[in-house]
Design an enzyme around this catalytic site. Structure first.
Site, PDB file in Angstrom:
ATOM      1  N   LYS A  77      16.917  -4.245   1.799  1.00 12.69           N
ATOM      2  CA  LYS A  77      16.124  -3.029   1.850  1.00 12.69           C
ATOM      3  C   LYS A  77      16.802  -2.106   2.948  1.00 12.69           C
ATOM      4  O   LYS A  77      17.034  -2.711   4.011  1.00 12.69           O
ATOM      5  CB  LYS A  77      14.721  -3.581   2.321  1.00 12.69           C
ATOM      6  CG  LYS A  77      13.715  -2.351   2.486  1.00 12.69           C
ATOM      7  CD  LYS A  77      12.378  -3.043   3.005  1.00 12.69           C
ATOM      8  CE  LYS A  77      11.377  -2.234   3.039  1.00 12.69           C
ATOM      9  NZ  LYS A  77       9.807  -2.724   3.391  1.00 12.69           N
ATOM     10  N   SER A 152       5.936  -1.182   0.740  1.00  7.85           N
ATOM     11  CA  SER A 152       7.244  -0.584   0.805  1.00  7.85           C
ATOM     12  C   SER A 152       8.365  -0.885   0.086  1.00  7.85           C
ATOM     13  O   SER A 152       9.311   0.000   0.082  1.00  7.85           O
ATOM     14  CB  SER A 152       6.993  -0.041   2.409  1.00  7.85           C
ATOM     15  OG  SER A 152       7.357  -1.265   2.883  1.00  7.85           O
ATOM     16  N   SER A 176       4.226  -5.319   1.953  1.00  9.91           N
ATOM     17  CA  SER A 176       5.333  -4.686   1.355  1.00  9.91           C
ATOM     18  C   SER A 176       6.281  -5.608   0.634  1.00  9.91           C
ATOM     19  O   SER A 176       7.053  -5.109  -0.073  1.00  9.91           O
ATOM     20  CB  SER A 176       6.127  -3.962   2.456  1.00  9.91           C
ATOM     21  OG  SER A 176       5.374  -2.828   2.668  1.00  9.91           O
TER      22      SER A 176
HETATM   23  N1  GLN Z   1       1.336  -0.898   2.423  1.00 14.52           N
HETATM   24  C1  GLN Z   1       1.249  -1.277   3.746  1.00 14.52           C
HETATM   25  C2  GLN Z   1       1.339  -0.245   4.687  1.00 14.52           C
HETATM   26  O1  GLN Z   1       1.436   1.050   4.143  1.00 14.52           O
HETATM   27  C3  GLN Z   1       2.398  -2.271   4.237  1.00 14.52           C
HETATM   28  C4  GLN Z   1       3.607  -1.841   4.574  1.00 14.52           C
HETATM   29  C5  GLN Z   1       4.271  -3.126   4.888  1.00 14.52           C
HETATM   30  O2  GLN Z   1       4.190  -4.149   4.717  1.00 14.52           O
HETATM   31  N2  GLN Z   1       5.649  -2.720   5.310  1.00 14.52           N
HETATM   32  O3  GLN Z   1       1.284  -0.225   6.107  1.00 14.52           O
END
Ligand code: GLN
Length: 474
Positions: A77, A152, A176
């Site tokens: 990532k 994400s 994420s």
């Molecule tokens: N969807 C969650 C957020 O927007 C988790 C993001 C993540 O785990 N990096 O914060």
């Protein structure tokens, strides 16, 4: 050649000289090229990966000892740094930035003979649940190109789903890794907080951030975790707890105590097919003679507020370093220092990141600090304690990974609150610091993957993997 579904099979084929490692890498490069429309990779390290394949092939041919991840073609990532490589957290603000060092997890992959194939798209600074908050455009779900892959770490999930590499590293601050794993029908783990060094992971919310792993199967996932986990001199928050050989202990040989949370299965937002698929698994476990019990967790409704207050507070502090001076992008028209900061941050960050910086700054401001930040810290402690208490009584908590399957691109784009609800089942593990994994659990009527989530107590990844393996074979 087909894309590999297990490292074991790859190693066997390489040892029997069915393929050369170079031809394996060429296969993945071709897949990446042919499926460019999915918008998975921001950079492909073709030359380096091919050179590494030759180097490793020589190692094999000359009978030298091979690393634990020998030949594993893996993507990372775009929040994990590597010396001499561009990294940007899918943000414009890091434009042109090149890392001066390699992060611990990535270095450990390299040291065990994995081949890094490229940097993968994601939501900007890992903030989002759909991969749509990227300055480099959305990534598409390979099961249905009109739908999001989750976020994400959306692209890292799609890369495994679409056979563009064998595994990938993502990051999980609130879901994420697990949410995109569920949307794409692959395995995704968020280990115990502090299990894997965060050195070289661009920070979002430091007391939540975990590097996680996507793979096709449990064994590969477990093997990768045993390589990247463990003490690190560069991150004082990493645990010194010994790292077991997870992949060598994938058997379940006792009857288990399993809890499911009433509030998750009765949640209004839960798609009926996901509910049915989860209940079907619980029934199967009962039939196998395990003790399965309903447990109530009344704090479910406080999970998201707690998560979003604390993570935005931490993010507003972490992201203050991106000021137009030290990294990447600087607004070209700025003519004095204050304007330079303002314009660089205004133009460099996307909407969601700015929203979170403002929210975080607000909850940390002198007049609201106690009402929001301090209170959320207290609630976090309560949630953590109750979750840990539950996990002292039960071996595992089983719950859906997400309330719905992959939603259409654009569906939640203009409604951040709706998007935040996506994380309702995943944030508990991050707020509590416990490990959790998402495994595929069938598909819905539209053929979209469903995920099943399992949580367990801290540092019980061995048991977690073994149980996940058992459920996947059911
Ligand atoms: N969807 C969650 C957020 O927007 C988790 C993001 C993540 O785990 N990096 O914060």
């Amino acid at each position: 050649m087909e894309s590999y579904h297990s490292l074991k099979q790859l190693r066997l084929d390489l040892k029997q000289e069915k393929y050369s490692l170079k031809s394996v890498v060429e296969h993945y490069l071709k897949q990446i090229e042919e499926q460019k429309h999915l918008n998975v990779f921001l950079d492909v390290y073709a030359t380096e990966a091919l050179a590494k394949a030759d180097e490793l092939q020589e190692k094999l041919d000359s009978g030298q000892p091979l690393g634990k991840l020998f030949g594993l073609v893996i993507g990372i990532k775009d929040v994990l740094v590597q010396k001499g490589y561009i990294v940007r957290s899918s943000s414009k603000i890091l434009e042109g930035f090149e890392s001066q060092f390699t992060g611990t997890a990535v270095q450990r992959l390299i040291d065990e003979d994995a081949i890094i194939i490229g940097a993968q798209n994601c939501d900007e600074f890992a903030m989002g649940s759909s991969n749509e908050n990227s300055a480099f455009g959305p990534t598409l779900n390979a099961a249905d190109n009109s739908r999001v892959p989750g976020g994400s770490s959306g692209a890292s999930a799609v890369s495994v789903q679409a056979g563009l590499c064998m595994a990938s590293l993502g990051s999980d601050t609130g879901g994420s890794v697990r949410q995109p794993a569920a949307f794409c029908g692959v395995v995704g783990i968020k280990p115990t907080y502090s299990r894997v060094s965060r050195y070289g992971l661009i920070a979002f919310a430091s007391s939540f951030d975990c590097i996680g792993i996507f793979s096709n199967n449990i064994e590969d996932n477990a093997r990768i975790l045993e390589v990247i986990a463990g003490h690190d001199d560069y991150d004082s928050t990493v645990s010194r707890e010994e790292v077991p050989n997870y992949a060598d202990h994938l058997q379940i040989n006792k009857k288990l105590k399993i809890a499911y949370l009433k509030e998750t299965l009765e949640n209004e937002a839960l798609q009926s097919e996901i509910k049915e698929a989860t209940i079907a698994k619980l029934d199967w476990l009962k039939n196998e003679g395990h003790q399965v019990e309903e447990v109530t967790f009344p704090h479910l409704e406080y999970l998201l507020p707690t998560y979003y207050i604390l993570t935005t507070a931490e993010a507003s502090s972490n992201l203050s370093r991106f000021d137009g001076v030290r990294y990447g992008f600087r607004a070209p028209e700025a003519h004095n220092m204050e304007i330079m900061y303002k314009l660089s941050r205004t133009q460099g960050f996307g909407e969601e990141v700015k929203r979170r910086i403002m929210l975080g700054t607000f909850v940390l401001s002198a007049s609201y600090f106690d009402a929001y930040y301090t209170k959320a810290q207290k609630v976090r402690r309560i949630i953590r304690d109750e979750t840990r208490e539950m996990l002292a009584k039960y071996d595992f908590i089983v719950l859906p990974t997400t309330p719905s399957t992959a939603f259409p691109l654009g569906a939640n784009r203009d409604n951040p609150a709706e998007m935040y609800l996506e994380d309702v089942f995943t944030v508990q593990a991050n707020v509590s610091g416990v490990p959790a994994i998402s495994i595929p659990n069938g598909v819905d009527a539209q053929n979209l993957p469903i995920g099943l989530q399992i949580m367990t107590d801290v540092f019980k990844e061995t048991e977690l993997y073994a149980f996940a393996q058992y459920l996947m074979k059911s």
